[in-house]
Structure formats: structure tokens, C-alpha cells
Design a protein around this motif. Structure first.
Motif, PDB file in Angstrom:
ATOM      1  N   ALA A 138      46.820  42.686  32.357  1.00 58.89           N
ATOM      2  CA  ALA A 138      47.257  43.572  33.441  1.00 58.89           C
ATOM      3  C   ALA A 138      48.662  44.098  33.182  1.00 58.89           C
ATOM      4  CB  ALA A 138      47.193  42.827  34.776  1.00 58.89           C
ATOM      5  N   TYR A 139      49.548  43.231  32.720  1.00 58.22           N
ATOM      6  CA  TYR A 139      50.927  43.659  32.473  1.00 58.22           C
ATOM      7  C   TYR A 139      50.980  44.726  31.377  1.00 58.22           C
ATOM      8  CZ  TYR A 139      55.710  43.790  30.918  1.00 58.22           C
ATOM      9  OH  TYR A 139      56.953  44.251  30.540  1.00 58.22           O
ATOM     10  N   LEU A 140      50.284  44.505  30.278  1.00 59.91           N
ATOM     11  CA  LEU A 140      50.303  45.474  29.189  1.00 59.91           C
ATOM     12  C   LEU A 140      49.825  46.843  29.672  1.00 59.91           C
ATOM     13  CD1 LEU A 140      48.868  43.354  26.222  1.00 59.91           C
ATOM     14  CD2 LEU A 140      51.237  44.068  26.556  1.00 59.91           C
ATOM     15  N   LEU A 141      48.735  46.864  30.422  1.00 59.60           N
ATOM     16  CA  LEU A 141      48.184  48.127  30.903  1.00 59.60           C
ATOM     17  C   LEU A 141      49.151  48.841  31.840  1.00 59.60           C
ATOM     18  CD1 LEU A 141      44.527  46.973  31.650  1.00 59.60           C
ATOM     19  CD2 LEU A 141      45.261  48.445  29.761  1.00 59.60           C
ATOM     20  N   ARG A 142      49.721  48.097  32.775  1.00 61.68           N
ATOM     21  CA  ARG A 142      50.586  48.718  33.783  1.00 61.68           C
ATOM     22  C   ARG A 142      51.950  49.090  33.207  1.00 61.68           C
ATOM     23  NH1 ARG A 142      49.814  45.478  39.377  1.00 61.68           N
ATOM     24  NH2 ARG A 142      50.679  47.429  40.168  1.00 61.68           N
ATOM     25  N   ALA A 143      52.470  48.257  32.313  1.00 62.41           N
ATOM     26  CA  ALA A 143      53.761  48.573  31.687  1.00 62.41           C
ATOM     27  C   ALA A 143      53.641  49.816  30.808  1.00 62.41           C
ATOM     28  CB  ALA A 143      54.251  47.391  30.864  1.00 62.41           C
ATOM     29  N   VAL A 193      35.288  47.315  30.601  1.00 60.26           N
ATOM     30  CA  VAL A 193      36.035  48.521  30.966  1.00 60.26           C
ATOM     31  C   VAL A 193      36.323  48.532  32.464  1.00 60.26           C
ATOM     32  CG1 VAL A 193      36.005  51.041  30.970  1.00 60.26           C
ATOM     33  CG2 VAL A 193      35.062  49.803  29.018  1.00 60.26           C
ATOM     34  N   LEU A 194      35.353  48.086  33.268  1.00 63.14           N
ATOM     35  CA  LEU A 194      35.574  48.001  34.716  1.00 63.14           C
ATOM     36  C   LEU A 194      36.689  47.004  35.033  1.00 63.14           C
ATOM     37  CD1 LEU A 194      31.909  48.072  36.104  1.00 63.14           C
ATOM     38  CD2 LEU A 194      33.660  49.842  36.370  1.00 63.14           C
ATOM     39  N   LEU A 195      36.729  45.902  34.277  1.00 62.43           N
ATOM     40  CA  LEU A 195      37.782  44.912  34.478  1.00 62.43           C
ATOM     41  C   LEU A 195      39.143  45.510  34.161  1.00 62.43           C
ATOM     42  CD1 LEU A 195      38.739  42.053  35.103  1.00 62.43           C
ATOM     43  CD2 LEU A 195      38.193  41.409  32.737  1.00 62.43           C
ATOM     44  N   LEU A 196      39.218  46.300  33.103  1.00 63.99           N
ATOM     45  CA  LEU A 196      40.482  46.969  32.772  1.00 63.99           C
ATOM     46  C   LEU A 196      40.945  47.857  33.922  1.00 63.99           C
ATOM     47  CD1 LEU A 196      39.899  48.077  29.056  1.00 63.99           C
ATOM     48  CD2 LEU A 196      41.433  46.285  29.855  1.00 63.99           C
ATOM     49  N   GLY A 197      40.003  48.619  34.475  1.00 63.55           N
ATOM     50  CA  GLY A 197      40.351  49.493  35.585  1.00 63.55           C
ATOM     51  C   GLY A 197      40.835  48.732  36.803  1.00 63.55           C
ATOM     52  N   SER A 198      40.197  47.597  37.084  1.00 58.41           N
ATOM     53  CA  SER A 198      40.597  46.784  38.237  1.00 58.41           C
ATOM     54  C   SER A 198      41.992  46.208  38.046  1.00 58.41           C
ATOM     55  CB  SER A 198      39.585  45.650  38.446  1.00 58.41           C
ATOM     56  OG  SER A 198      38.309  46.163  38.766  1.00 58.41           O
ATOM     57  N   LEU A 199      42.282  45.710  36.844  1.00 55.09           N
ATOM     58  CA  LEU A 199      43.595  45.129  36.579  1.00 55.09           C
ATOM     59  C   LEU A 199      44.684  46.186  36.630  1.00 55.09           C
ATOM     60  CD1 LEU A 199      42.729  42.653  33.675  1.00 55.09           C
ATOM     61  CD2 LEU A 199      43.066  42.126  36.096  1.00 55.09           C
ATOM     62  N   MET A 200      44.397  47.378  36.161  1.00 56.07           N
ATOM     63  CA  MET A 200      45.377  48.456  36.235  1.00 56.07           C
ATOM     64  C   MET A 200      45.699  48.805  37.683  1.00 56.07           C
ATOM     65  SD  MET A 200      44.130  51.075  33.226  1.00 56.07           S
ATOM     66  CE  MET A 200      45.189  52.370  33.836  1.00 56.07           C
ATOM     67  N   ALA A 201      44.685  48.700  38.542  1.00 60.20           N
ATOM     68  CA  ALA A 201      44.867  49.039  39.954  1.00 60.20           C
ATOM     69  C   ALA A 201      45.386  47.869  40.772  1.00 60.20           C
ATOM     70  CB  ALA A 201      43.551  49.530  40.533  1.00 60.20           C
ATOM     71  N   GLY A 202      45.557  46.695  40.147  1.00 56.95           N
ATOM     72  CA  GLY A 202      46.026  45.514  40.871  1.00 56.95           C
ATOM     73  C   GLY A 202      44.962  44.882  41.735  1.00 56.95           C
ATOM     74  N   GLU A 203      43.689  45.121  41.410  1.00 56.90           N
ATOM     75  CA  GLU A 203      42.578  44.544  42.173  1.00 56.90           C
ATOM     76  C   GLU A 203      42.065  43.310  41.430  1.00 56.90           C
ATOM     77  OE1 GLU A 203      39.884  47.808  42.349  1.00 56.90           O
ATOM     78  OE2 GLU A 203      41.146  48.999  43.689  1.00 56.90           O
ATOM     79  N   TRP A 204      42.385  42.132  41.965  1.00 49.92           N
ATOM     80  CA  TRP A 204      42.115  40.884  41.269  1.00 49.92           C
ATOM     81  C   TRP A 204      40.867  40.159  41.763  1.00 49.92           C
ATOM     82  CZ3 TRP A 204      44.705  38.941  37.075  1.00 49.92           C
ATOM     83  CH2 TRP A 204      45.870  39.615  36.700  1.00 49.92           C
ATOM     84  N   ASP A 205      40.201  40.657  42.779  1.00 52.07           N
ATOM     85  CA  ASP A 205      39.032  39.966  43.319  1.00 52.07           C
ATOM     86  C   ASP A 205      37.963  39.789  42.245  1.00 52.07           C
ATOM     87  OD1 ASP A 205      40.249  39.884  45.749  1.00 52.07           O
ATOM     88  OD2 ASP A 205      39.081  41.510  46.658  1.00 52.07           O
ATOM     89  N   GLY A 206      37.637  38.539  41.950  1.00 54.84           N
ATOM     90  CA  GLY A 206      36.593  38.228  40.988  1.00 54.84           C
ATOM     91  C   GLY A 206      37.021  38.292  39.535  1.00 54.84           C
ATOM     92  N   ALA A 207      38.246  38.724  39.248  1.00 53.42           N
ATOM     93  CA  ALA A 207      38.666  38.884  37.855  1.00 53.42           C
ATOM     94  C   ALA A 207      38.669  37.553  37.111  1.00 53.42           C
ATOM     95  CB  ALA A 207      40.050  39.527  37.789  1.00 53.42           C
ATOM     96  N   ASP A 208      39.163  36.501  37.750  1.00 52.59           N
ATOM     97  CA  ASP A 208      39.255  35.195  37.079  1.00 52.59           C
ATOM     98  C   ASP A 208      37.887  34.576  36.833  1.00 52.59           C
ATOM     99  OD1 ASP A 208      42.256  34.485  36.950  1.00 52.59           O
ATOM    100  OD2 ASP A 208      41.994  35.184  39.008  1.00 52.59           O
TER     101      ASP A 208
END
Length: 240
Positions: A138-143, A193-208
Motif C-alpha cells: 500500500a505504501y509503495l503504491l500511494r507514495a 489487481v483488485l487488491l492493488l486498487g483497494s490498497l491504493m484507495a485505503g480500503e482494507w476490508d478483507g485484505a489481510d
């Protein structure tokens, strides 16, 4: 003014002479600051332990001709105490610091968003809020997004054709349609790819709870994206 004060996160340190260190910090208001901490390597130093990597500090600096000088330091949070206890958290946090160091603007130029993003990521990884590799992803994508290299995870990165698309090209900047698909483009799973999009948006539900292969593929894509645009190898990524 010769004196100024700011909060910052220690990115790295270098030895200087017999007792001093050069400290590199990402600060809230002054961007990346390199300053000399005099006598910090002596056992009698008042603030030696406060200026270690991962430390969040409130410091006062004196402007010098070439390097500033640290004159006062107060610890806000010693994140290293929690991070060094776990290998995965330590390696993940090291990636955060090294990436922030590469992305930070020139000294004296404030980049509050990058500072806040790094602070939030360090806080999350130190407190074990999520899996370390996901926090790094998430950090890499957002940074990179803040630096102007946002990854496309739905529409075509080349022509803008509405997605989702099944092909993925790092040089192109993310997902690509069939018409724009370059030779050698990857075909990651839709879940990654969906997980990447969620992490970029700060949506963590179910990611772990995502399967390991989904998390690993998402991390690999984020790492490749970061390495391509930074044009420099992040050494600590090999340990992640």
C-alpha cells in the motif's frame, strides 16, 4: 532564522568522525533534512538513542553552511522498539524508509503528504495493524502516486479505455487493453489487481484474509512499479 524546529522521522544515519553522526530525516515542514548530531556516539550523549532509524522525533536545528546541526531532540515515538522485535516488520519498515529517502524532495522543500504517509505506514507496521507486506504494498503504491506515478488498476493506462482489463504492463503504468497490450505484458489474476486498487484507495476490508498467492502477486506488481519509476534499486526489497 538560524534556528528552526520541526517534527521528523529518521531515515538513516552515517558515522562522522569519532563521535558524530549525520542524520537524515524526513520532516513535516522542511522536507528532507541532513544534519550533524555532535557527540551522539558517545555513551554520555543526551539524545543518541533518540536519533536511530524509525524514530519519530521533535528536533531543533541550527542552520549551518553545508549541513545543519541538531541542537535539541525530543522523542515523540520510538517506533524502532516495536519494529526490531519482528523480522517481517523490520524488513518491511526498512523498505518504507529507503523508498521515502528516494522519493523525498530536495532539502528545504516541504512535502507534507509524503511525510504523513510515511508516518502512518510506520505507525501501522509498528502496531501490527495489518500484514507487513500489505502495508509495504500500500505504501509503495500511494507514495508513487503522490510523486506522480499513479498505477492504473482498472482502465487502460495507455488509451484510457474503460476496464477492467486482463493485461498488465509496468512500463505502460498498469492495466492495458488488448489494443495497447505490449509484448511481454503480464496477465495477473483479477483478484490481485483488485487488491492493488483497494490498497491504493485505503480500503482494507478483507485484505489481510486474501490468499497468499494473491497478496504475493500484488506485492510483486507494486515492487516492479516502484523500481521502474524510481530508476534505482531498493536494496531492502530483496529481504522482504
Amino acid at each position: 532564522m538560524k534556528l528552526y524546529r520541526d517534527q521528523g522521522i529518521v531515515l538513516r544515519t552515517h558515522k562522522l568522525g569519532e563521535a558524530d553522526r549525520i542524520i537524515t530525516l524526513l520532516t513535516r515542514q522542511h522536507g528532507k533534512v541532513r544534519a550533524v548530531a555532535k557527540g551522539v556516539r558517545r555513551t554520555t550523549s543526551r539524545f543518541g538513542a533518540r536519533l536511530e532509524p524509525f524514530s519519530h522525533v521533535d528536533a531543533q536545528f541550527y542552520r549551518g553552511r553545508t549541513l545543519d546541526i541538531v541542537t535539541q531532540v525530543e522523542s515523540v515515538h520510538a517506533y524502532g522498539q516495536e519494529i526490531v522485535e519482528d523480522y517481517e516488520r523490520y524488513t518491511g519498515a526498512t523498505v518504507l524508509l529507503e523508498t521515502a529517502d528516494r522519493l523525498a524532495w530536495d532539502e528545504g522543500e516541504s512535502d507534507v503528504q509524503q511525510y504523513l504517509l510515511l508516518h502512518g505506514a510506520l505507525h501501522s507496521i509498528a502496531n501490527n495493524y495489518h500484514r507487513p507486506e500489505l502495508i509495504v504494498t500500500a505504501y509503495l503504491l500511494r507514495a508513487l502516486g503522490l510523486a506522480g506515478f499513479e498505477l492504473s488498476t482498472r482502465d487502460c493506462a495507455s488509451c484510457g479505455a474503460i476496464g477492467p482489463h486482463d493485461s498488465f504492463s509496468i512500463p505502460a503504468g498498469g492495466t492495458v487493453c488488448l489494443a495497447c497490450r505490449p509484448p511481454g505484458a503480464a496477465a495477473p489474476s483479477r483478484e490481485s489487481v483488485l487488491l492493488l486498487g483497494s490498497l491504493m484507495a485505503g480500503e482494507w476490508d478483507g485484505a489481510d484474509e486474501e490468499p497468499p498467492h494473491v497478496r504475493d502477486q500484488a506485492k510483486s506488481l507494486a515492487v516492479a512499479h516502484a523500481q521502474w519509476h524510481l530508476e534505482h534499486r531498493i536494496k531492502s526489497l530483496s529481504l522482504l
